[in-house]
Design an enzyme around this catalytic site. Structure first.
Site, mmCIF file in Angstrom:
data_model
loop_
_atom_site.group_PDB
_atom_site.id
_atom_site.type_symbol
_atom_site.label_atom_id
_atom_site.label_comp_id
_atom_site.label_asym_id
_atom_site.label_seq_id
_atom_site.Cartn_x
_atom_site.Cartn_y
_atom_site.Cartn_z
ATOM 1 N N ASP A 19 2.609 2.656 14.351
ATOM 2 C CA ASP A 19 1.555 2.082 13.502
ATOM 3 C C ASP A 19 2.156 1.386 12.268
ATOM 4 O OD1 ASP A 19 -0.991 1.446 12.807
ATOM 5 O OD2 ASP A 19 -1.521 3.415 12.019
ATOM 6 N N ASN A 67 -7.775 -0.864 21.335
ATOM 7 C CA ASN A 67 -7.144 -2.117 20.882
ATOM 8 C C ASN A 67 -7.746 -3.338 21.575
ATOM 9 O OD1 ASN A 67 -3.787 -0.696 20.567
ATOM 10 N ND2 ASN A 67 -5.405 -0.881 19.037
HETATM 11 C C1 FPP Z 1 -0.275 -0.679 15.632
HETATM 12 O O1 FPP Z 1 -0.069 -1.378 14.431
HETATM 13 C C2 FPP Z 1 0.499 -1.300 16.703
HETATM 14 C C3 FPP Z 1 -0.030 -1.842 17.837
HETATM 15 C C4 FPP Z 1 -1.472 -1.847 18.140
HETATM 16 C C5 FPP Z 1 0.827 -2.509 18.840
HETATM 17 C C6 FPP Z 1 2.180 -1.874 19.062
HETATM 18 C C7 FPP Z 1 2.939 -2.694 20.030
HETATM 19 C C8 FPP Z 1 4.217 -3.085 19.873
HETATM 20 C C9 FPP Z 1 5.063 -2.710 18.723
HETATM 21 C C10 FPP Z 1 4.873 -3.920 20.949
HETATM 22 C C11 FPP Z 1 5.713 -3.006 21.808
HETATM 23 C C12 FPP Z 1 6.205 -3.691 23.002
HETATM 24 C C13 FPP Z 1 6.377 -3.085 24.201
HETATM 25 C C14 FPP Z 1 6.919 -3.850 25.335
HETATM 26 C C15 FPP Z 1 6.050 -1.668 24.427
HETATM 27 P P1 FPP Z 1 -1.313 -2.054 13.693
HETATM 28 O O2 FPP Z 1 -1.476 -3.429 14.198
HETATM 29 O O3 FPP Z 1 -2.518 -1.193 13.865
HETATM 30 O O4 FPP Z 1 -0.804 -2.048 12.210
HETATM 31 P P2 FPP Z 1 -1.720 -1.900 10.903
HETATM 32 O O5 FPP Z 1 -2.267 -0.490 10.923
HETATM 33 O O6 FPP Z 1 -0.757 -2.112 9.798
HETATM 34 O O7 FPP Z 1 -2.784 -2.948 10.979
#
Ligand code: FPP
Length: 238
Positions: A19, A67
């Protein structure tokens, strides 16, 4: 590994909620998708480190069923990253690593879905670390899917109701064959599980950090592992 006094040295199964990508990007005046891109590079680095230090099962929450509510352009950027990184990971990761995808694959484009199935098929016999990537995954969905499979087996006479136990039910989940999570790490400063591996975390130790996922590195992983090693796990005993 658990010592006789209940002290654990190295977790067998680590779960990670990556996250903070969006906030990491926002702090730098960048679009959220660049945070995900940085996060994907960290995903690859942490996978390599866990493999090197002897973690047997590693599970990432890459895309939850919730998501799917995100804006189209952010979802498209994530799908592009999955496509690129699945190829990269598959080509570069230790050839002994077994890859498993948790969740309903029907959500993804035919080409991404085919790639996921091919990687699973080709790595099925690998005996090194099992790397599980939860994509279009939800813990409740996982349990409902397992319940439906169990019900089908019982109604078709292949299983008796008395045979439904914690072990047989665990084998119906997307994580079939993997042990329960020992250590669940969540970055980004939130203290919740967000529908990730809810059955499998029944006795997990939790490690929360304010560090945003793109800033998570070996030193941060070591802190989580040190914290885990200092815990006494009693699994409900005394
Ligand atoms: C949460 O951060 C993260 C995600 C919803 C996506 C995570 C995916 C990756 C890091 C890509 C990984 C790649 C592979 C191939 C497994 P957020 O967007 O909720 O962050 P925020 O809370 O700061 O808004």
């Amino acid at each position: 590994m658990t010592l006789s006094d209940g002290t654990c040295v190295l977790p067998q199964h680590i779960g990670i909620i990556m996250d903070g990508n969006g906030r990491w990007a926002k702090k730098r005046g960048m679009p959220r998708k660049l945070g995900h891109r940085e996060g994907a590079a960290v995903f690859k680095r942490i996978t390599d480190i866990c493999n090197e230090i002897g973690i047997k099962y590693l599970t990432f929450y890459a895309f939850s069923t919730e998501n799917r509510k995100r804006p189209e352009d952010e979802k498209n950027a994530l799908m592009d990253l999955f496509d690129k990184y699945l190829t990269d990971v598959w080509e570069q990761v230790d050839k002994n690593v077994k890859l498993v995808f948790l969740g309903d694959k029907s959500y993804f484009s035919p080409s991404l879905r085919e790639k996921m199935i091919r990687i699973e098929d080709e790595s099925r016999s690998h005996i090194g670390m099992t790397l599980m990537i939860a994509m279009n995954y939800g813990g409740r969905d996982d349990i409902i899917y397992a319940a439906k499979k169990t019900a089908e087996l019982v109604s078709s006479g292949y299983m008796k109701t008395e045979e439904i136990t914690e072990d047989t039910f665990s084998d119906m989940l997307y994580t079939a064959g993997a042990p329960d999570v020992d250590l669940m790490i969540r970055t980004g400063g939130e203290y919740r599980l967000s529908n990730f591996l809810i059955w499998q975390c029944a006795y997990a130790e939790f490690y929360f950090t304010d560090v945003l996922w793109p800033d998570f590195d070996k030193a941060e992983l070591d802190k989580a592992l040190d914290s885990f090693a200092s815990r006494k796990r009693r699994f409900g005993g005394v």
